[in-house]
Design a protein around this motif. Structure first.
Motif, PDB file in Angstrom:
ATOM      1  N   LEU A  98      23.185  63.131  31.376  1.00  0.00           N
ATOM      2  CA  LEU A  98      22.332  62.077  32.071  1.00  0.00           C
ATOM      3  C   LEU A  98      21.673  62.804  33.528  1.00  0.00           C
ATOM      4  O   LEU A  98      20.555  62.835  33.768  1.00  0.00           O
ATOM      5  N   PHE A  99      22.657  63.380  34.159  1.00  0.00           N
ATOM      6  CA  PHE A  99      22.372  64.279  35.465  1.00  0.00           C
ATOM      7  C   PHE A  99      21.285  65.281  35.202  1.00  0.00           C
ATOM      8  O   PHE A  99      20.342  65.503  35.995  1.00  0.00           O
ATOM      9  N   GLU A 100      21.636  66.168  34.099  1.00  0.00           N
ATOM     10  CA  GLU A 100      20.549  67.122  33.810  1.00  0.00           C
ATOM     11  C   GLU A 100      19.264  66.477  33.585  1.00  0.00           C
ATOM     12  O   GLU A 100      18.356  67.148  33.725  1.00  0.00           O
ATOM     13  N   SER A 101      19.304  65.579  32.772  1.00  0.00           N
ATOM     14  CA  SER A 101      18.153  64.984  32.235  1.00  0.00           C
ATOM     15  C   SER A 101      17.169  64.277  33.432  1.00  0.00           C
ATOM     16  O   SER A 101      15.906  64.489  33.049  1.00  0.00           O
ATOM     17  N   VAL A 102      17.754  64.157  34.632  1.00  0.00           N
ATOM     18  CA  VAL A 102      16.994  63.621  35.657  1.00  0.00           C
ATOM     19  C   VAL A 102      16.691  64.709  36.684  1.00  0.00           C
ATOM     20  O   VAL A 102      15.991  64.271  37.861  1.00  0.00           O
ATOM     21  N   GLY A 103      17.129  65.981  36.366  1.00  0.00           N
ATOM     22  CA  GLY A 103      16.536  67.121  37.148  1.00  0.00           C
ATOM     23  C   GLY A 103      17.582  67.695  37.975  1.00  0.00           C
ATOM     24  O   GLY A 103      17.327  68.784  38.542  1.00  0.00           O
ATOM     25  N   MET A 104      18.791  67.487  37.865  1.00  0.00           N
ATOM     26  CA  MET A 104      20.163  68.045  38.332  1.00  0.00           C
ATOM     27  C   MET A 104      20.277  69.412  37.766  1.00  0.00           C
ATOM     28  O   MET A 104      20.428  69.449  36.444  1.00  0.00           O
ATOM     29  N   ALA A 105      20.592  70.611  38.408  1.00  0.00           N
ATOM     30  CA  ALA A 105      20.840  71.703  37.902  1.00  0.00           C
ATOM     31  C   ALA A 105      22.213  71.845  37.170  1.00  0.00           C
ATOM     32  O   ALA A 105      23.100  70.845  37.435  1.00  0.00           O
ATOM     33  N   GLU A 106      22.370  72.435  36.201  1.00  0.00           N
ATOM     34  CA  GLU A 106      23.572  72.246  35.132  1.00  0.00           C
ATOM     35  C   GLU A 106      24.820  72.239  35.909  1.00  0.00           C
ATOM     36  O   GLU A 106      25.815  71.425  35.526  1.00  0.00           O
ATOM     37  N   GLU A 107      25.011  73.343  36.883  1.00  0.00           N
ATOM     38  CA  GLU A 107      26.277  73.593  37.503  1.00  0.00           C
ATOM     39  C   GLU A 107      26.737  72.190  38.267  1.00  0.00           C
ATOM     40  O   GLU A 107      27.766  71.834  38.258  1.00  0.00           O
ATOM     41  N   VAL A 108      25.723  71.866  39.053  1.00  0.00           N
ATOM     42  CA  VAL A 108      25.859  70.717  40.040  1.00  0.00           C
ATOM     43  C   VAL A 108      26.133  69.476  39.183  1.00  0.00           C
ATOM     44  O   VAL A 108      26.805  68.590  39.405  1.00  0.00           O
ATOM     45  N   ALA A 109      25.145  69.361  38.195  1.00  0.00           N
ATOM     46  CA  ALA A 109      25.428  68.152  37.142  1.00  0.00           C
ATOM     47  C   ALA A 109      26.930  68.159  36.639  1.00  0.00           C
ATOM     48  O   ALA A 109      27.303  67.165  36.415  1.00  0.00           O
ATOM     49  N   ALA A 110      27.409  69.369  36.341  1.00  0.00           N
ATOM     50  CA  ALA A 110      28.766  69.453  35.785  1.00  0.00           C
ATOM     51  C   ALA A 110      29.892  68.883  36.757  1.00  0.00           C
ATOM     52  O   ALA A 110      30.637  68.352  36.510  1.00  0.00           O
ATOM     53  N   LEU A 111      29.510  69.368  38.057  1.00  0.00           N
ATOM     54  CA  LEU A 111      30.730  68.902  39.051  1.00  0.00           C
ATOM     55  C   LEU A 111      30.508  67.408  39.208  1.00  0.00           C
ATOM     56  O   LEU A 111      31.578  66.558  39.361  1.00  0.00           O
ATOM     57  N   ALA A 112      29.154  66.721  39.360  1.00  0.00           N
ATOM     58  CA  ALA A 112      29.082  65.541  39.518  1.00  0.00           C
ATOM     59  C   ALA A 112      29.528  64.717  38.289  1.00  0.00           C
ATOM     60  O   ALA A 112      30.154  63.374  38.543  1.00  0.00           O
ATOM     61  N   ALA A 113      29.312  65.130  36.920  1.00  0.00           N
ATOM     62  CA  ALA A 113      29.969  64.525  35.960  1.00  0.00           C
ATOM     63  C   ALA A 113      31.745  64.317  36.067  1.00  0.00           C
ATOM     64  O   ALA A 113      32.150  63.510  35.575  1.00  0.00           O
ATOM     65  N   GLN A 114      32.312  65.447  36.723  1.00  0.00           N
ATOM     66  CA  GLN A 114      33.714  65.445  36.633  1.00  0.00           C
ATOM     67  C   GLN A 114      34.096  64.309  37.462  1.00  0.00           C
ATOM     68  O   GLN A 114      34.950  63.492  37.160  1.00  0.00           O
ATOM     69  N   THR A 115      33.348  63.821  38.593  1.00  0.00           N
ATOM     70  CA  THR A 115      33.823  62.730  39.319  1.00  0.00           C
ATOM     71  C   THR A 115      33.416  61.487  38.559  1.00  0.00           C
ATOM     72  O   THR A 115      34.279  60.612  38.630  1.00  0.00           O
ATOM     73  N   ALA A 116      32.213  61.471  37.969  1.00  0.00           N
ATOM     74  CA  ALA A 116      31.862  60.238  37.271  1.00  0.00           C
ATOM     75  C   ALA A 116      32.765  59.947  36.082  1.00  0.00           C
ATOM     76  O   ALA A 116      33.192  58.613  35.956  1.00  0.00           O
ATOM     77  N   GLU A 117      33.200  60.992  35.247  1.00  0.00           N
ATOM     78  CA  GLU A 117      34.003  60.704  34.321  1.00  0.00           C
ATOM     79  C   GLU A 117      35.575  60.280  34.591  1.00  0.00           C
ATOM     80  O   GLU A 117      36.049  59.438  33.901  1.00  0.00           O
ATOM     81  N   ALA A 118      35.986  60.820  35.690  1.00  0.00           N
ATOM     82  CA  ALA A 118      37.133  60.180  36.238  1.00  0.00           C
ATOM     83  C   ALA A 118      37.157  59.005  36.443  1.00  0.00           C
ATOM     84  O   ALA A 118      37.913  58.107  36.409  1.00  0.00           O
ATOM     85  N   ARG A 119      35.964  58.348  37.442  1.00  0.00           N
ATOM     86  CA  ARG A 119      35.720  56.941  37.635  1.00  0.00           C
ATOM     87  C   ARG A 119      35.736  56.223  36.337  1.00  0.00           C
ATOM     88  O   ARG A 119      36.177  55.024  36.294  1.00  0.00           O
ATOM     89  N   HIS A 120      34.843  56.850  35.444  1.00  0.00           N
ATOM     90  CA  HIS A 120      34.731  55.992  34.045  1.00  0.00           C
ATOM     91  C   HIS A 120      35.946  55.574  33.548  1.00  0.00           C
ATOM     92  O   HIS A 120      36.576  54.573  33.114  1.00  0.00           O
ATOM     93  N   LYS A 121      36.937  56.777  33.490  1.00  0.00           N
ATOM     94  CA  LYS A 121      38.323  56.288  32.891  1.00  0.00           C
ATOM     95  C   LYS A 121      39.102  55.214  33.680  1.00  0.00           C
ATOM     96  O   LYS A 121      39.979  54.574  33.081  1.00  0.00           O
ATOM     97  N   GLU A 122      38.902  55.332  35.083  1.00  0.00           N
ATOM     98  CA  GLU A 122      39.773  54.573  35.789  1.00  0.00           C
ATOM     99  C   GLU A 122      39.217  53.049  35.889  1.00  0.00           C
ATOM    100  O   GLU A 122      39.862  51.839  35.595  1.00  0.00           O
ATOM    101  N   ARG A 123      37.736  52.900  35.912  1.00  0.00           N
ATOM    102  CA  ARG A 123      37.080  51.536  36.072  1.00  0.00           C
ATOM    103  C   ARG A 123      35.920  51.166  35.014  1.00  0.00           C
ATOM    104  O   ARG A 123      35.678  50.374  34.994  1.00  0.00           O
TER     105      ARG A 123
END
Length: 255
Positions: free
Chosen positions: A75-100
């Motif tokens: 999703l992050f890449e699809s809306v225009g974020m660079a792959e490396e930054v999208a991967a970092l943001a996704a790590q935070t998002a996925e941790a939140r998803h597991k928790e909440r």
């Protein structure tokens, strides 16, 4: 005028139909990584990705190769974020998803439409490919009470589009396939699976991407009450089992 004898029992998908990924959180997370992305874009991009999946399935008659990326990174890449930054943001998002769980957003019109459907006498249940938490998600959003049963694939150990989950629901609810109606946002998962079990289906197409595709398509849940009225008045005008004969290749058949 031809009429149907009873109101169909409504079987609804959850994610992409009633509940959506937390677009405000994703927008805020993107901003923390230097990208100003409107929350609405994440909602829209989900449906573009589902259209991409449907197009691949329709064309290739098999599932696409598994992507070694979490959905939030895609999703992050699809809306225009660079792959490396999208991967970092996704790590935070996925941790939140597991928790909440990230699929915690809904619109006021979802509840308003469910009220209309319930007041009109429609019975409803949920069939969701989920991780065991969909009932809690709906409870937290105040939506659980609209549904007689909530079938979570992780709990019943069957998933769409395989017909087993639909057949289980029909058996437990004492329904014949023609007496139900499935509503979902992925044509070749939700509607194909329902059609395989003989259940008519209505596909949600918020961005109008499916013009000319087989079957019945409405923009979103808000159009369902009016669509049901037209269906009751002239059911013969509607293409309700468009994917009953669609098939995917098995692993042995794939090149």
């Amino acid at each position: 005028m031809t009429t149907i004898s009873a109101k169909p029992y409504l079987l609804l998908d959850a994610g992409g139909t009633l509940v959506f990924i937390d677009q405000d959180y994703l927008s805020s997370l993107a901003g923390a990584h230097g990208f100003q992305i409107e929350a609405q874009w994440f909602y829209e991009e989900h449906f573009r990705l589902m259209h991409w999946l449907d197009t691949y399935l329709r064309t290739h008659h098999r599932f696409p190769p598994r992507l070694n990326k979490p959905y939030t990174q895609i999703l992050f890449e699809s809306v225009g974020m660079a792959e490396e930054v999208a991967a970092l943001a996704a790590q935070t998002a996925e941790a939140r998803h597991k928790e909440r769980n990230l699929w915690t957003f809904t619109f006021p019109w979802i509840r308003e439409t469910l009220d209309r459907l319930r007041d009109a006498g429609y019975r409803m249940s949920i069939i969701s490919n989920a991780d065991g938490r969909v009932e809690q998600q709906l409870r937290n959003l105040g939506l659980e009470s609209y549904f007689e049963r909530i079938y979570d694939s992780a709990i019943v150990e069957a998933r769409k589009p395989e017909p087993e989950i639909y057949e289980l629901v029909l058996k437990e609810l004492c329904l014949q396939p023609q007496d139900a109606l499935f509503v979902g946002d992925v044509l070749h998962i939700d509607i194909w699976g329902a059609n395989r079990a003989g259940i008519p289906g209505v596909h949600l197409d918020p961005l109008g991407l499916y013009a000319g595709w087989p079957g019945e398509h409405i923009q979103d849940l808000r159009q369902l009450p009016g669509w049901l009225q037209g269906y009751a008045e002239a059911p013969e005008r509607y293409e309700m089992l468009p994917l009953r004969d669609f098939a995917l290749q098995t692993e042995n058949e794939q090149p």
